[in-house]
Design a protein around this motif. Structure first.
Motif, short mmCIF file in Angstrom:
data_model
loop_
_atom_site.label_atom_id
_atom_site.label_comp_id
_atom_site.label_asym_id
_atom_site.label_seq_id
_atom_site.Cartn_x
_atom_site.Cartn_y
_atom_site.Cartn_z
N MET A 59 59.30 80.54 32.77
CA MET A 59 57.87 80.57 33.03
C MET A 59 57.36 79.22 33.55
N LEU A 60 57.94 78.13 33.07
CA LEU A 60 57.49 76.83 33.54
C LEU A 60 57.76 76.67 35.04
N GLY A 61 58.89 77.19 35.50
CA GLY A 61 59.18 77.16 36.93
C GLY A 61 58.19 77.99 37.72
N ILE A 62 57.80 79.14 37.17
CA ILE A 62 56.81 80.00 37.83
C ILE A 62 55.46 79.29 37.92
N TYR A 63 55.04 78.68 36.82
CA TYR A 63 53.78 77.95 36.84
C TYR A 63 53.81 76.82 37.87
N CYS A 64 54.90 76.09 37.92
CA CYS A 64 54.99 74.95 38.84
C CYS A 64 54.92 75.38 40.30
N THR A 65 55.67 76.41 40.66
CA THR A 65 55.69 76.86 42.05
C THR A 65 54.35 77.49 42.45
N GLU A 66 53.67 78.12 41.51
CA GLU A 66 52.34 78.66 41.80
C GLU A 66 51.32 77.54 41.96
N PHE A 67 51.44 76.51 41.13
CA PHE A 67 50.48 75.40 41.15
C PHE A 67 50.64 74.53 42.39
N LYS A 68 51.87 74.28 42.79
CA LYS A 68 52.24 73.46 43.95
C LYS A 68 51.99 71.97 43.70
N ASN A 69 50.73 71.52 43.77
CA ASN A 69 50.42 70.11 43.51
C ASN A 69 48.93 69.99 43.18
N THR A 70 48.47 68.76 43.01
CA THR A 70 47.09 68.56 42.54
C THR A 70 46.05 68.52 43.66
N GLN A 71 46.44 68.82 44.89
CA GLN A 71 45.51 68.71 46.01
C GLN A 71 44.32 69.66 45.88
N GLN A 72 44.61 70.93 45.60
CA GLN A 72 43.52 71.91 45.44
C GLN A 72 42.68 71.59 44.21
N ALA A 73 43.36 71.16 43.14
CA ALA A 73 42.64 70.80 41.92
C ALA A 73 41.68 69.64 42.17
N GLN A 74 42.09 68.70 43.02
CA GLN A 74 41.22 67.57 43.33
C GLN A 74 39.89 68.05 43.92
N GLN A 75 39.95 69.03 44.80
CA GLN A 75 38.74 69.56 45.40
C GLN A 75 37.81 70.17 44.35
N LEU A 76 38.40 70.82 43.36
CA LEU A 76 37.60 71.43 42.29
C LEU A 76 36.98 70.36 41.40
N THR A 80 44.04 61.64 44.51
CA THR A 80 45.31 62.17 44.04
C THR A 80 46.37 61.07 44.05
N THR A 81 47.38 61.24 43.23
CA THR A 81 48.50 60.32 43.17
C THR A 81 49.80 61.13 43.29
N ARG A 82 50.87 60.47 43.73
CA ARG A 82 52.18 61.12 43.84
C ARG A 82 53.22 60.25 43.18
N TYR A 83 54.16 60.90 42.50
CA TYR A 83 55.23 60.19 41.82
C TYR A 83 56.58 60.77 42.22
N PHE A 84 57.55 59.89 42.44
CA PHE A 84 58.92 60.26 42.77
C PHE A 84 58.99 61.33 43.86
N PHE A 85 58.52 60.95 45.05
CA PHE A 85 58.58 61.81 46.24
C PHE A 85 57.80 63.12 46.08
N GLY A 86 56.82 63.13 45.19
CA GLY A 86 55.99 64.32 45.01
C GLY A 86 56.49 65.29 43.96
N CYS A 87 57.51 64.91 43.18
CA CYS A 87 57.99 65.77 42.09
C CYS A 87 56.96 65.86 40.97
N ALA A 88 56.04 64.93 40.97
CA ALA A 88 54.87 64.99 40.08
C ALA A 88 53.69 64.47 40.88
N SER A 89 52.51 64.97 40.55
CA SER A 89 51.31 64.48 41.21
C SER A 89 50.18 64.42 40.19
N GLY A 90 49.16 63.65 40.52
CA GLY A 90 48.08 63.49 39.56
C GLY A 90 46.72 63.42 40.21
#
Length: 247
Positions: A203-220, A230-240
């Motif tokens: 399920m964690l993999g499903i959540y991650c692939t559905e979420f993609k990154n924080t870009q859309q969340a930033q707009q909200l 937004t921030t990116r860590y380790f080539f985009g494997c995490a974002s903030g």
């Protein structure tokens, strides 16, 4: 009864389902995070906290606090005169968080724990100097992220800061393919080894692939009236998302 993924993809965002998922994972979650991220999850949590200008004596709210994985980094900054408020709706996670709170290294710190949905709106208005959300955004759909952004705006003091971090899908094609394979295929196997149920960590993999990154969340978050980037860590494997409430 073993944990099962629901038939409807939308229902994976229902609070009752997410609560059950994290209760199921609570026994192994912190250890699995460290192992499956090769230690990067701890580094990303530290970076998430250190994005904020936390000062001694301030109040920090840790939404979706889980097992208290960010506490070491927060308590380093707030000192013995500060206050840490942890909120989570998983009784399983909070059980381990409460055990952590009683350890010697946290004895001099004021830590309050509340079992509730972070969207419940029960924390006082303008009560927090800083708000942190680590690895919880992916379990929200767009409407819920919008509610979360409004809630963060409500509880922050004027000029208060917030920092969120989440596992994300990197953009480089090869890395993205390997990363998604790892999330969908390898982590469930490790989940079966540690928990006896691959579906839970799948399920964690499903959540991650559905979420993609924080870009859309930033707009909200910006729509909710928060200034952020937004921030990116380790080539985009995490974002903030890092930002603040207007003065």
């Amino acid at each position: 009864m073993a944990f099962q993924k629901p038939e409807s993809s939308q229902s994976i965002y229902e609070p009752e389902f997410v609560e059950k998922l994290f209760n199921e994972m609570s026994l192994t979650y912190e250890r699995m995070n460290t192992i499956t991220s090769f230690g990067f999850s701890n580094r990303w949590r530290r970076q998430c906290v250190f994005e904020l200008a936390i000062q001694p004596g301030q109040v920090v709210v840790d939404l979706m606090t889980g097992m208290g994985e960010t506490w070491d980094y927060i308590c380093q900054r707030i000192g013995p005169d500060g206050m840490l408020i942890g909120v989570d709706f998983s009784a399983g996670m909070l059980q381990y968080a409460d055990q952590k709170r009683q350890r010697k290294r946290f004895a001099q710190h004021t830590i309050h724990l509340y079992k509730q949905n972070v969207l419940a709106g029960t924390l006082p208005d303008q009560s927090a100097d800083h708000v942190i959300v680590s690895f919880g955004l992916k379990t929200f759909n767009s409407d819920q992220i919008n509610q979360l952004a409004q809630e963060i705006n409500r509880i922050l003091k004027p000029g208060g800061q917030f920092s969120c971090i989440e596992v994300s899908v990197p953009r480089p094609t090869l890395l993205r393919a390997l990363y998604i394979f790892y999330l969908r295929r390898v982590i469930p196997v490790l989940g079966a080894v540690f928990l006896g149920n691959p579906e839970t960590y799948r399920m964690l993999g499903i959540y991650c692939t559905e979420f993609k990154n924080t870009q859309q969340a930033q707009q909200l978050f910006q729509k909710a009236g928060l200034s952020c980037r937004t921030t990116r860590y380790f080539f985009g494997c995490a974002s903030g998302i890092v930002g603040k409430k207007s003065i």
